[in-house]
Scaffold this motif. Sequence first.
Motif, PDB file in Angstrom:
ATOM      1  N   GLN A   4       0.828  -1.197   0.000  1.00 37.24           N
ATOM      2  CA  GLN A   4       0.000   0.000   0.000  1.00 37.24           C
ATOM      3  C   GLN A   4       0.868   1.255   0.000  1.00 37.24           C
ATOM      4  O   GLN A   4       0.622   2.194  -0.748  1.00 37.24           O
ATOM      5  CB  GLN A   4      -0.908  -0.002   1.233  1.00 37.24           C
ATOM      6  CG  GLN A   4      -1.977  -1.076   1.189  1.00 37.24           C
ATOM      7  CD  GLN A   4      -3.033  -0.786   0.153  1.00 37.24           C
ATOM      8  OE1 GLN A   4      -3.571   0.304   0.093  1.00 37.24           O
ATOM      9  NE2 GLN A   4      -3.309  -1.761  -0.697  1.00 37.24           N
ATOM     10  N   GLU A  64       3.978   1.361  -0.946  1.00 37.90           N
ATOM     11  CA  GLU A  64       4.727   1.388  -2.206  1.00 37.90           C
ATOM     12  C   GLU A  64       3.869   1.929  -3.342  1.00 37.90           C
ATOM     13  O   GLU A  64       4.335   2.728  -4.162  1.00 37.90           O
ATOM     14  CB  GLU A  64       5.226  -0.022  -2.551  1.00 37.90           C
ATOM     15  CG  GLU A  64       6.339  -0.489  -1.636  1.00 37.90           C
ATOM     16  CD  GLU A  64       6.922  -1.816  -2.068  1.00 37.90           C
ATOM     17  OE1 GLU A  64       6.312  -2.491  -2.916  1.00 37.90           O
ATOM     18  OE2 GLU A  64       7.997  -2.173  -1.546  1.00 37.90           O
ATOM     19  N   ALA A  65       2.606   1.494  -3.381  1.00 39.35           N
ATOM     20  CA  ALA A  65       1.720   1.975  -4.444  1.00 39.35           C
ATOM     21  C   ALA A  65       1.538   3.488  -4.330  1.00 39.35           C
ATOM     22  O   ALA A  65       1.601   4.205  -5.328  1.00 39.35           O
ATOM     23  CB  ALA A  65       0.376   1.265  -4.367  1.00 39.35           C
ATOM     24  N   ALA A  66       1.336   3.955  -3.109  1.00 41.11           N
ATOM     25  CA  ALA A  66       1.141   5.392  -2.908  1.00 41.11           C
ATOM     26  C   ALA A  66       2.398   6.169  -3.303  1.00 41.11           C
ATOM     27  O   ALA A  66       2.327   7.181  -4.010  1.00 41.11           O
ATOM     28  CB  ALA A  66       0.771   5.674  -1.454  1.00 41.11           C
ATOM     29  N   ARG A  67       3.548   5.667  -2.851  1.00 42.39           N
ATOM     30  CA  ARG A  67       4.801   6.366  -3.181  1.00 42.39           C
ATOM     31  C   ARG A  67       5.070   6.336  -4.672  1.00 42.39           C
ATOM     32  O   ARG A  67       5.570   7.306  -5.239  1.00 42.39           O
ATOM     33  CB  ARG A  67       5.990   5.738  -2.431  1.00 42.39           C
ATOM     34  CG  ARG A  67       5.883   5.769  -0.913  1.00 42.39           C
ATOM     35  CD  ARG A  67       5.706   7.154  -0.353  1.00 42.39           C
ATOM     36  NE  ARG A  67       6.821   8.052  -0.600  1.00 42.39           N
ATOM     37  CZ  ARG A  67       7.887   8.151   0.186  1.00 42.39           C
ATOM     38  NH1 ARG A  67       7.987   7.430   1.271  1.00 42.39           N
ATOM     39  NH2 ARG A  67       8.833   9.004  -0.092  1.00 42.39           N
ATOM     40  N   SER A  68       4.731   5.213  -5.322  1.00 38.58           N
ATOM     41  CA  SER A  68       5.015   5.106  -6.755  1.00 38.58           C
ATOM     42  C   SER A  68       4.149   6.064  -7.570  1.00 38.58           C
ATOM     43  O   SER A  68       4.465   6.376  -8.700  1.00 38.58           O
ATOM     44  CB  SER A  68       4.813   3.668  -7.238  1.00 38.58           C
ATOM     45  OG  SER A  68       3.438   3.394  -7.379  1.00 38.58           O
ATOM     46  N   LEU A  69       3.054   6.528  -6.974  1.00 44.93           N
ATOM     47  CA  LEU A  69       2.215   7.523  -7.651  1.00 44.93           C
ATOM     48  C   LEU A  69       2.726   8.939  -7.432  1.00 44.93           C
ATOM     49  O   LEU A  69       2.146   9.893  -7.927  1.00 44.93           O
ATOM     50  CB  LEU A  69       0.772   7.419  -7.161  1.00 44.93           C
ATOM     51  CG  LEU A  69       0.001   6.181  -7.633  1.00 44.93           C
ATOM     52  CD1 LEU A  69      -1.254   5.979  -6.812  1.00 44.93           C
ATOM     53  CD2 LEU A  69      -0.353   6.304  -9.106  1.00 44.93           C
ATOM     54  N   MET A  91       3.214  10.354  -4.303  1.00 46.16           N
ATOM     55  CA  MET A  91       2.875  10.944  -3.003  1.00 46.16           C
ATOM     56  C   MET A  91       4.092  10.865  -2.087  1.00 46.16           C
ATOM     57  O   MET A  91       4.838   9.885  -2.136  1.00 46.16           O
ATOM     58  CB  MET A  91       1.729  10.172  -2.343  1.00 46.16           C
ATOM     59  CG  MET A  91       0.416  10.310  -3.048  1.00 46.16           C
ATOM     60  SD  MET A  91      -0.868   9.482  -2.084  1.00 46.16           S
ATOM     61  CE  MET A  91      -1.755   8.671  -3.382  1.00 46.16           C
TER      62      MET A  91
END
Lengths: 277, 242
Positions: free
Chosen positions: A177, A179-184, A186
């Motif tokens: 979760q 990682e997904a946020a950071r990869s976007l 954020m």
Amino acid sequence: MEKTKEISPTTGASSAPYPRGMPRSLPFDSWWLLVAVVVSAIIFLATSQPDPYRRILLFVRDGVTVTVFVTISSFVLTLIGGLIGGLGRLSKNWLINGIASVYVEVVRGIPALVQLFFWYYAFPSIVKNLGTTLNIPFMANYLADPIGMAILGLTFCYSAYMSEIYRAGIQSIPKGQMEAARSLGMNYFQSMRYVILPQAVRVILPPVGNEFISLLKDSSLVSAVAVPDITRRGREFMSATFTPIETWTMVGLLYLTMTLFSTRLVTWMERRTRLER
Amino acid sequence: MAPIIHIENIHKYFGTVHALRGVSLDVDPGEVVVIIGPSGSGKSTLLRCINRLEEYDEGSIVVDNIPLDTAENINAVRTEVGMVFQSFNLFPHLSVKENIMLAQRIIRKRSRQEADEVARELLVKVGIPEKAESFPSQLSGGQQQRVAIARALAMNPKIMLFDEPTSALDPEMIQEVLDVMLNLAREGMTMVVVSHEMGFCRAAAHRTILMDEGIIIEEAAPDVLFTRPQHERTKAFLSKVL
């Protein structure tokens, strides 16, 4: 919602369609019964024997306000302090992590009452001594406000426990979760704010609710540091009238009423925020 | 043409394990690169280094002329690089549409209406416009992965990274995800894909790279690599997967 029908092993019939979220084990709601018993006991005692029960109620009334105020203020501050402490415990920065860890370990290892004594008696003395040594009149004349110090002490103590709850809650969210946020794109705080915490809150709500109830009960400790809460008012009443049985029965019933309603509030909030997984 | 991704001599250690042993790779704009290799070969690690989800110990990476050094630059690169994970990693507390809108609103500062329109367009593109209001838990794996692709595309990335996007899917759902990826490749998206889908590799890849034990063993166009592998380790690996 449920795709599979539960088949009861004993009757072979499908289980009765209880409304969602209702406890299945209870034939009637025991909470309402208990509240009814406690509240009618208070009313019965106060009307049938106004002396001393009604007098006790009137005497400790101010104490109820103080207890509620101290509990809620400390709790709100604890929610903030616990978040900071929890994030500190999860920090990869060794200094931040170290400070947070030492704080949690130290606070958890000292009784709450001793901590309250420290904030009420020792802390103001330290400030005064410092003020005298450094010749700062504002500090030398420092007078501790009992309620303020009690809230500070409870917050400092309970934030440590709350830190661990936040830490566990945040850790329970899968790593993907973040990682997904950071990869976007954020940053850490945006990811926490919009992705991790909204999920963690649902996880930590039950233990946070328990902390609130513990805090409500432990707020009686502040009676030892000159805060006129329910317990302290009860003690004053008892020593003035020599009615220990009546006083502590009534004080106990008052606390029980408050904790019962708190439990219900927590259950209600849990239901409202349940995660549809 | 200058490469859009420039990786130079990357080394990465996990404790004492030397996961990447000096990998260099250039990817041109519009190029589709598929990385294959046995598990533990460092292919996912390499991919995750490109948007700095994984830190590396030596070497340098420059993405679209932005070096991956300061926190600011890393975030700038991440907004230009979309990533799709093996385990989807959709946000379970948000609806499909909100999943796609979130980063648009926060990072791209788009209005609610604008982000909403983008989300709907992208859901049409990945073939599930009717799922806008559903929650991730109500979707099949293939649908979830397509939402994850839409979520990444909503940021208008210049590059898309795919980390084994079909490995967690049931066989009958793999194709629907690959179709979306094929369309993206045809539209000229720069893509770096870690995958064992040889069919996709043949159809879409400009270049296939075989990694093993933290280094690039061999790279060539997929047809060349599959039919005339030069290296023993490539032959050994291909004999197992083809």
